[in-house]
Design a protein around this motif. Sequence first.
Motif, mmCIF file in Angstrom:
data_model
loop_
_atom_site.group_PDB
_atom_site.id
_atom_site.type_symbol
_atom_site.label_atom_id
_atom_site.label_comp_id
_atom_site.label_asym_id
_atom_site.label_seq_id
_atom_site.Cartn_x
_atom_site.Cartn_y
_atom_site.Cartn_z
ATOM 1 N N LEU A 1 0.828 -1.199 0.000
ATOM 2 C CA LEU A 1 0.000 0.000 0.000
ATOM 3 C C LEU A 1 0.868 1.256 0.000
ATOM 4 N N ARG A 2 1.935 1.224 0.784
ATOM 5 C CA ARG A 2 2.835 2.382 0.839
ATOM 6 C C ARG A 2 3.516 2.609 -0.513
ATOM 7 N N VAL A 3 3.887 1.524 -1.167
ATOM 8 C CA VAL A 3 4.511 1.648 -2.489
ATOM 9 C C VAL A 3 3.554 2.331 -3.460
ATOM 10 N N LEU A 4 2.281 1.918 -3.438
ATOM 11 C CA LEU A 4 1.292 2.499 -4.338
ATOM 12 C C LEU A 4 1.062 3.977 -4.039
ATOM 13 N N GLN A 5 1.132 4.330 -2.776
ATOM 14 C CA GLN A 5 0.863 5.711 -2.379
ATOM 15 C C GLN A 5 2.061 6.638 -2.598
ATOM 16 N N GLU A 6 3.247 6.141 -2.281
ATOM 17 C CA GLU A 6 4.418 7.009 -2.260
ATOM 18 C C GLU A 6 5.396 6.773 -3.415
ATOM 19 N N LYS A 7 5.196 5.694 -4.182
ATOM 20 C CA LYS A 7 6.090 5.366 -5.294
ATOM 21 C C LYS A 7 7.534 5.159 -4.818
ATOM 22 N N LYS A 8 7.668 4.571 -3.638
ATOM 23 C CA LYS A 8 8.986 4.255 -3.078
ATOM 24 C C LYS A 8 8.933 2.859 -2.483
ATOM 25 N N ILE A 9 10.104 2.186 -2.456
ATOM 26 C CA ILE A 9 10.188 0.880 -1.798
ATOM 27 C C ILE A 9 11.287 0.923 -0.739
ATOM 28 N N ASP A 10 11.106 0.076 0.263
ATOM 29 C CA ASP A 10 12.115 -0.066 1.307
ATOM 30 C C ASP A 10 12.742 -1.444 1.184
ATOM 31 N N LYS A 11 13.996 -1.490 0.733
ATOM 32 C CA LYS A 11 14.703 -2.764 0.672
ATOM 33 C C LYS A 11 14.966 -3.278 2.082
ATOM 34 N N ILE A 12 14.995 -4.577 2.233
ATOM 35 C CA ILE A 12 15.354 -5.158 3.520
ATOM 36 C C ILE A 12 16.796 -4.776 3.836
ATOM 37 N N GLY A 13 16.993 -4.228 5.038
ATOM 38 C CA GLY A 13 18.342 -3.852 5.451
ATOM 39 C C GLY A 13 18.785 -2.478 5.008
ATOM 40 N N SER A 14 17.898 -1.736 4.307
ATOM 41 C CA SER A 14 18.275 -0.397 3.854
ATOM 42 C C SER A 14 17.534 0.663 4.660
ATOM 43 N N SER A 15 18.200 1.762 4.933
ATOM 44 C CA SER A 15 17.577 2.865 5.665
ATOM 45 C C SER A 15 17.116 3.970 4.722
ATOM 46 N N THR A 16 17.378 3.802 3.433
ATOM 47 C CA THR A 16 17.027 4.830 2.448
ATOM 48 C C THR A 16 16.019 4.267 1.449
ATOM 49 N N PRO A 17 14.842 4.904 1.312
ATOM 50 C CA PRO A 17 13.847 4.436 0.335
ATOM 51 C C PRO A 17 14.376 4.582 -1.089
ATOM 52 N N THR A 18 13.912 3.711 -1.973
ATOM 53 C CA THR A 18 14.289 3.746 -3.391
ATOM 54 C C THR A 18 13.088 4.160 -4.225
ATOM 55 N N ASP A 19 13.248 5.196 -5.048
ATOM 56 C CA ASP A 19 12.153 5.646 -5.920
ATOM 57 C C ASP A 19 11.922 4.617 -7.028
ATOM 58 N N ILE A 20 10.661 4.359 -7.301
ATOM 59 C CA ILE A 20 10.326 3.453 -8.414
ATOM 60 C C ILE A 20 9.160 4.038 -9.210
#
Length: 600
Positions: free
Chosen positions: A390-409
């Motif tokens: 749901l967050r990906v659909l809303q914000e167009k970002k993903i959180d990789k496991i182990g990463s503290s920085t979201p990735t734009d997609i």
Amino acid sequence: MSYLKLIDDKIQSLAESLSSILNIETTVVDENLLRIAGTGDFYYRINETSPENSLFAKVLKSGKPELNIYDRNRAICRQCNNAHTCKERKSMIYPIKVEGDVIGVVCFASFNQTQDEIMLSKKEEYLDMLEHFAESIEKEITGIMMMNKLNMGIAEINGIINSINRGIIIVDKDEKIIHINSKAIKALDINFSSSKIINTRISDIIKKFKIEDTNNKELLGNWEIGDKILKVLYKINYIILDNKNISTLIDFDTLDEIVNRAMTYNNDNVITFENIVGRSKVMMDIIDKAKVAAKSDSTIFLYGASGTGKELFARSIHNASFRKDGPFVAINCATLPENLIESELFGYEKGSFTGASTKGKIGKFEQANNGTLFLDEIADLPLHLQAKLLRVLQEKKIDKIGSSTPTDINVRIISATHKNLEEMVRRNEFREDLYYRLNVIPLYLPSLKEREEDILLLSQYIIKKLCNKMNKPEKYISKELEEKFMSYCWPGNVRELENVLEYAINFSDDDEIGLDDMPEYFLNKLSRDNKINYTDEAFGLGSIDINNLTSLDEMTREYEKKILKKFIDLYGDTTEGKRKVAKRLNMSITTLYRKLNDYQ
């Protein structure tokens, strides 16, 4: 001119012969500037239209030959819309005239220096040959007109029907053919030049043919033409021509033609809507909706029973969208263990957990960046990952496991399931907010039983595909088996149809697939389906344990529960299936859902 289109095969053959003999290129254009035939570079432009300011147009208007063999940069060539791409160096153009009307032009042209020299040195001879070429076409058309009494005054009607990529036959009130297009002539294997077709009764061409309005619905027919049977999908509509008498338009396509189009893939095996086999109204309606949906970037939700072709639709939508040059990535949420789905979808950084790759992993979302991600069996996505999606659909970002920085997609989501997400939301098994995010454009894919008109068409397509794959001669199904296929319920839909046909192709001894070639489970289920009736025994009244039920209300509830289960088994546990059950039992869909929830 549309009558040139009627004999385009003959014109093409003649053009190729002349080109081979004279060592120059040849083309023929009709009065609408549509290229009918051509050799060399012209061949690849057949069915294209020439500019209205071209030399062809000038000859059509003047009715006089035009020679352009001395200076290819003369004014008429410079003003032509195709001047910057035209490869013709020199040309001779001659009009085709019938009853004083110019109905097209023939042309000799050069595309290299050798051909230039030939045309210059043999100008008079080639001009004479060009005139004979035009005359031979004129005689052919005149002969056809005399035999078939073609009316030049209504040529625009023939022009329209010849531009349609389906067989078209128009008959008058006496069921005599008054118009026919080139597609129909080829499909029916008629020699139009030597046969009297116009003013012939349709039943003399297609034996036992009956004229009756199909209400714009396509029917499957076995047309008897001579000693052959032609399988077609056709529809019949009444029309009025020239504000006069009512005529009948027969619009058809052969099953072979439809199957061949569906089997035509490009080199990259790109799947498009053309590869979806189905001509039923319900299927054409959903394809039309999917084509519209493909033009937007909204999320799409595909739902329907298993085996209805959800991934085929997802790929077709992707390839019809502006993202078609981007990746298409598919993942089945039901096939991966729960502890792997998150890393598959979102990826992870190196060293994120025990057993993780030292290089990290790119997830499906990143793989699909600037393209489409197809989430099949979305209903099986665990609840904790539903929140992350749901967050990906809303914000167009993903959180990789182990990463503290979201990735734009930048990804378009197409999801699918055979389960009822509405019910799962009511049971708190699927997030309501995610459901509405995914369900922006819902597309219901009909079951095979809902598109019965497509069963035999699909059968022919599957048989051809499997026989090619298995290197076996092409087979066909018997008339008896066709009838059984039409009456069978097909719970596994197209996937089940493909399975039974693959079994039959392996075990049939000849070209005809019969009932004896079917797998045992199919025959058993067919037998059970034929015996289904609405008796007490069918609904299991005898299996109710009256000794353990203390009241009539309890017995009634138990019996009602069995009835509902029987109908759900019969029509399917889908939204559409439940609508049918509610209609069959004369109750509202809301009441049906309430009762099903009560009996769970």
